[in-house]
Design a protein around this motif. Structure first.
Motif, PDB file in Angstrom:
ATOM      1  N   ASP A  18       0.958  -1.396  -0.099  1.00  0.00           N
ATOM      2  CA  ASP A  18       0.333  -0.227  -0.533  1.00  0.00           C
ATOM      3  C   ASP A  18       1.175   1.114   0.841  1.00  0.00           C
ATOM      4  O   ASP A  18       2.292   1.242   1.026  1.00  0.00           O
ATOM      5  CB  ASP A  18      -0.692   0.107   1.796  1.00  0.00           C
ATOM      6  CG  ASP A  18      -2.347  -1.229   0.987  1.00  0.00           C
ATOM      7  OD1 ASP A  18      -2.314  -1.454  -0.042  1.00  0.00           O
ATOM      8  OD2 ASP A  18      -2.009  -1.420   2.750  1.00  0.00           O
ATOM      9  N   LEU A  19      -0.114   1.989  -0.842  1.00  0.00           N
ATOM     10  CA  LEU A  19       1.340   3.438  -0.951  1.00  0.00           C
ATOM     11  C   LEU A  19       1.144   4.503   0.585  1.00  0.00           C
ATOM     12  O   LEU A  19      -0.269   4.123   0.499  1.00  0.00           O
ATOM     13  CB  LEU A  19       0.857   4.524  -2.701  1.00  0.00           C
ATOM     14  CG  LEU A  19       1.473   3.283  -4.054  1.00  0.00           C
ATOM     15  CD1 LEU A  19       1.348   4.088  -4.455  1.00  0.00           C
ATOM     16  CD2 LEU A  19       3.329   3.068  -3.503  1.00  0.00           C
ATOM     17  N   PRO A  20       1.475   5.397   1.142  1.00  0.00           N
ATOM     18  CA  PRO A  20       1.224   6.105   2.101  1.00  0.00           C
ATOM     19  C   PRO A  20       1.011   6.870   1.183  1.00  0.00           C
ATOM     20  O   PRO A  20       0.186   7.591   0.555  1.00  0.00           O
ATOM     21  CB  PRO A  20       2.716   6.326   2.382  1.00  0.00           C
ATOM     22  CG  PRO A  20       3.751   5.663   1.627  1.00  0.00           C
ATOM     23  CD  PRO A  20       3.239   5.069   0.335  1.00  0.00           C
ATOM     24  N   ALA A  21      -1.270   7.125   2.493  1.00  0.00           N
ATOM     25  CA  ALA A  21      -1.808   8.152   1.848  1.00  0.00           C
ATOM     26  C   ALA A  21      -1.287   9.466   1.617  1.00  0.00           C
ATOM     27  O   ALA A  21      -1.680  10.386   0.273  1.00  0.00           O
ATOM     28  CB  ALA A  21      -2.523   8.093   2.688  1.00  0.00           C
ATOM     29  N   ALA A  22       0.258  10.151   2.111  1.00  0.00           N
ATOM     30  CA  ALA A  22       0.844  11.383   2.055  1.00  0.00           C
ATOM     31  C   ALA A  22       0.746  11.780   0.216  1.00  0.00           C
ATOM     32  O   ALA A  22       1.771  12.360  -0.157  1.00  0.00           O
ATOM     33  CB  ALA A  22       1.474  11.909   3.389  1.00  0.00           C
ATOM     34  N   ALA A  23       1.451  10.510   0.207  1.00  0.00           N
ATOM     35  CA  ALA A  23       2.175  10.296  -1.284  1.00  0.00           C
ATOM     36  C   ALA A  23       1.689  10.178  -2.996  1.00  0.00           C
ATOM     37  O   ALA A  23       1.354  10.486  -3.273  1.00  0.00           O
ATOM     38  CB  ALA A  23       3.129   9.303  -1.457  1.00  0.00           C
ATOM     39  N   LEU A  24       0.020  10.066  -2.022  1.00  0.00           N
ATOM     40  CA  LEU A  24      -0.867   9.975  -3.489  1.00  0.00           C
ATOM     41  C   LEU A  24      -0.891  11.231  -4.228  1.00  0.00           C
ATOM     42  O   LEU A  24      -0.743  10.919  -5.510  1.00  0.00           O
ATOM     43  CB  LEU A  24      -2.145   9.043  -2.884  1.00  0.00           C
ATOM     44  CG  LEU A  24      -1.940   7.956  -2.378  1.00  0.00           C
ATOM     45  CD1 LEU A  24      -3.315   7.626  -1.896  1.00  0.00           C
ATOM     46  CD2 LEU A  24      -1.607   6.739  -3.141  1.00  0.00           C
ATOM     47  N   PRO A  25      -0.621  12.259  -3.346  1.00  0.00           N
ATOM     48  CA  PRO A  25      -1.318  13.083  -4.373  1.00  0.00           C
ATOM     49  C   PRO A  25      -0.302  13.845  -5.576  1.00  0.00           C
ATOM     50  O   PRO A  25      -0.084  14.944  -6.793  1.00  0.00           O
ATOM     51  CB  PRO A  25      -1.425  14.502  -2.959  1.00  0.00           C
ATOM     52  CG  PRO A  25      -1.922  13.729  -1.869  1.00  0.00           C
ATOM     53  CD  PRO A  25      -1.356  12.135  -2.406  1.00  0.00           C
ATOM     54  N   GLY A  52      10.791  11.637  -1.745  1.00  0.00           N
ATOM     55  CA  GLY A  52      12.108  11.034  -0.893  1.00  0.00           C
ATOM     56  C   GLY A  52      11.879  11.599   0.204  1.00  0.00           C
ATOM     57  O   GLY A  52      11.858  11.206   1.438  1.00  0.00           O
ATOM     58  N   GLN A  53      11.114  12.856   0.508  1.00  0.00           N
ATOM     59  CA  GLN A  53      10.681  13.258   1.567  1.00  0.00           C
ATOM     60  C   GLN A  53      10.028  12.968   2.288  1.00  0.00           C
ATOM     61  O   GLN A  53       9.559  12.726   4.209  1.00  0.00           O
ATOM     62  CB  GLN A  53       9.583  14.991   1.738  1.00  0.00           C
ATOM     63  CG  GLN A  53      10.302  15.694   0.895  1.00  0.00           C
ATOM     64  CD  GLN A  53      11.598  15.868   1.738  1.00  0.00           C
ATOM     65  OE1 GLN A  53      11.860  16.225   2.576  1.00  0.00           O
ATOM     66  NE2 GLN A  53      12.882  15.849   1.031  1.00  0.00           N
ATOM     67  N   HIS A  54       9.152  10.989   1.585  1.00  0.00           N
ATOM     68  CA  HIS A  54       8.195   9.883   2.640  1.00  0.00           C
ATOM     69  C   HIS A  54       9.180   8.666   2.372  1.00  0.00           C
ATOM     70  O   HIS A  54       8.538   7.897   2.667  1.00  0.00           O
ATOM     71  CB  HIS A  54       7.210   9.922   1.550  1.00  0.00           C
ATOM     72  CG  HIS A  54       6.530  11.657   1.570  1.00  0.00           C
ATOM     73  ND1 HIS A  54       5.666  11.588   2.918  1.00  0.00           N
ATOM     74  CD2 HIS A  54       6.039  12.013   0.640  1.00  0.00           C
ATOM     75  CE1 HIS A  54       4.888  12.664   2.500  1.00  0.00           C
ATOM     76  NE2 HIS A  54       4.565  13.145   0.992  1.00  0.00           N
ATOM     77  N   GLY A  55      10.330   9.041   2.095  1.00  0.00           N
ATOM     78  CA  GLY A  55      11.116   7.908   2.714  1.00  0.00           C
ATOM     79  C   GLY A  55      10.585   6.981   1.217  1.00  0.00           C
ATOM     80  O   GLY A  55      11.413   6.190   1.303  1.00  0.00           O
TER      81      GLY A  55
END
Length: 372
Positions: A18-25, A52-55
């Protein structure tokens, strides 16, 4: 929900992570920027640094393949840039070498110059970069790589070198080091935004701490899974977007005439998704069990090569199907249909090329599942 709508929904993800929700935008914005990236009016590294800011640039293999799939559905040039960078991080990981500062968040970029090492392994050529030992313990490297991407200012390139006495090593060099020059490759089909170019090294000094390993056969084996599987993850992303567009554009006549091709595309995509997921999970399980710098059972070399070849061939078939159903409006260079067709045209020549992959499978007597 119709069968077509269900197929589209299923193709939006591989199911590996699952991709992090914060990365979806950020991922969605990559799709909005795809046409601009295609015209070199936007920089794919804006997306990569945001991820990269989300690792996510150094994420474990399953999440990385899921991410590159999601990006390729929207912009394969951005996904390709991610592959090169993540491969560079993998090369450091499997040799136990700390990567350049900031590279895990995308500053600097990393470039993969590893094609000659894998071509040499297959008997398809010799490493073109020649090293000589210096009195201070460093190396001096000279030679030309005819194609390398992510050659941005400040980047680091990981590449193989050879000595005239037969020794081999994997080293890293700074894009901005003395003796390094780049001739940009421009006018590329869908890839002008990838900072690709001809890399020339003339007596470039390589310090001992920039030699990642001198055990090149072991290095190739340990890096192979990530090298091929992240590439493979791009292909069903691109293919899925093309199949979605093909089904959306097909009118009743096209559905009758091309029905068998549309159904074959659906089935092939799901079959290859399962093959890719299985290979990624086996590779990840092997790394978890033994550590990335230790040999361990995982997806076989044949399995990795087959998945890479078959997924690339599917992307070509899918984009051709999209062109048939979309028709003349897809011929415009500014259209998403044209861009996807040009992106897919790169896959047979991306190293390992289709010829390289078929060559590797030839001794097994295997042929692609479907013609290219």
């Amino acid at each position: 929900m119709t069968a077509e709508a269900a197929a589209v929904a299923e193709r939006t993800r591989l199911g590996l992570a699952d991709l992090p929700a914060a990365a979806l935008p950020v991922i969605d914005e990559a799709g909005e920027l795809a046409r601009a990236v295609d015209r070199e009016a936007a920089d794919p590294w804006d997306t990569l640094r945001a991820l990269g800011q989300h690792g996510l640039l150094s994420a474990p293999l399953p999440l990385q393949v899921e991410l590159v799939h999601a990006l390729a559905r929207r912009c394969t040039a951005t996904a390709f840039s991610l592959w090169g960078h993540r491969s560079g991080l993998e090369y450091h990981a499997v040799t136990g070498t700390p990567p350049p500062a900031g590279s895990e968040t995308g500053t600097p970029a990393l470039a993969s110059g590893m094609a000659p090492a894998y071509k040499e392994e297959a008997g398809l050529g010799e490493i073109p970069l020649v090293a000589t030992d210096q009195a201070d313990g460093s190396l001096a490297v000279s030679g030309v790589l005819p194609w390398c991407s992510n050659l941005r200012p400040g980047s680091w390139i990981v590449l193989p070198v050879r000595w005239e006495d037969g020794r081999r090593a994997i080293v890293r060099v700074a894009r901005d080091a003395a003796g390094v020059s780049v001739k940009p490759l421009v006018g590329l089909a869908a890839l002008d935004g990838t900072s690709s170019g001809v890399l020339r090294l003339e007596q470039v000094a390589v310090a001992p701490h920039d030699v990642l390993t001198e055990d090149v056969p072991a290095f190739r084996d340990r890096a192979r899974a990530a090298f091929l599987l992240i590439q493979s993850g791009m292909c069903p992303g691109l293919a899925g977007a093309a199949l979605d567009a093909a089904e959306a554009a097909a009118d009743p006549v096209a559905r009758r005439v091309l029905g068998a091709e549309i159904e074959a595309g659906r089935e092939d995509w799901e079959t290859l998704r399962e093959d890719l997921v299985r290979a990624v999970e086996e590779a990840a399980d092997a790394a978890d069990a033994a550590g990335p710098a230790v040999d361990a059972p995982g997806a076989s070399r044949r399995q990795l090569v087959t998945v890479r070849l078959e997924t690339a061939l599917l992307a070509g078939r899918a984009t051709r199907l999209e062109q048939k159903t979309v028709g003349g409006r897809g011929y415009a260079l500014a259209s998403d249909t044209s861009r996807r067709a040009r992106e897919a045209a790169f896959l047979p020549v991306q190293s390992p090329t289709e010829i390289h992959l078929r060559h590797l499978l030839a001794p097994t007597g295997e042929a692609p599942r479907s013609p290219s």
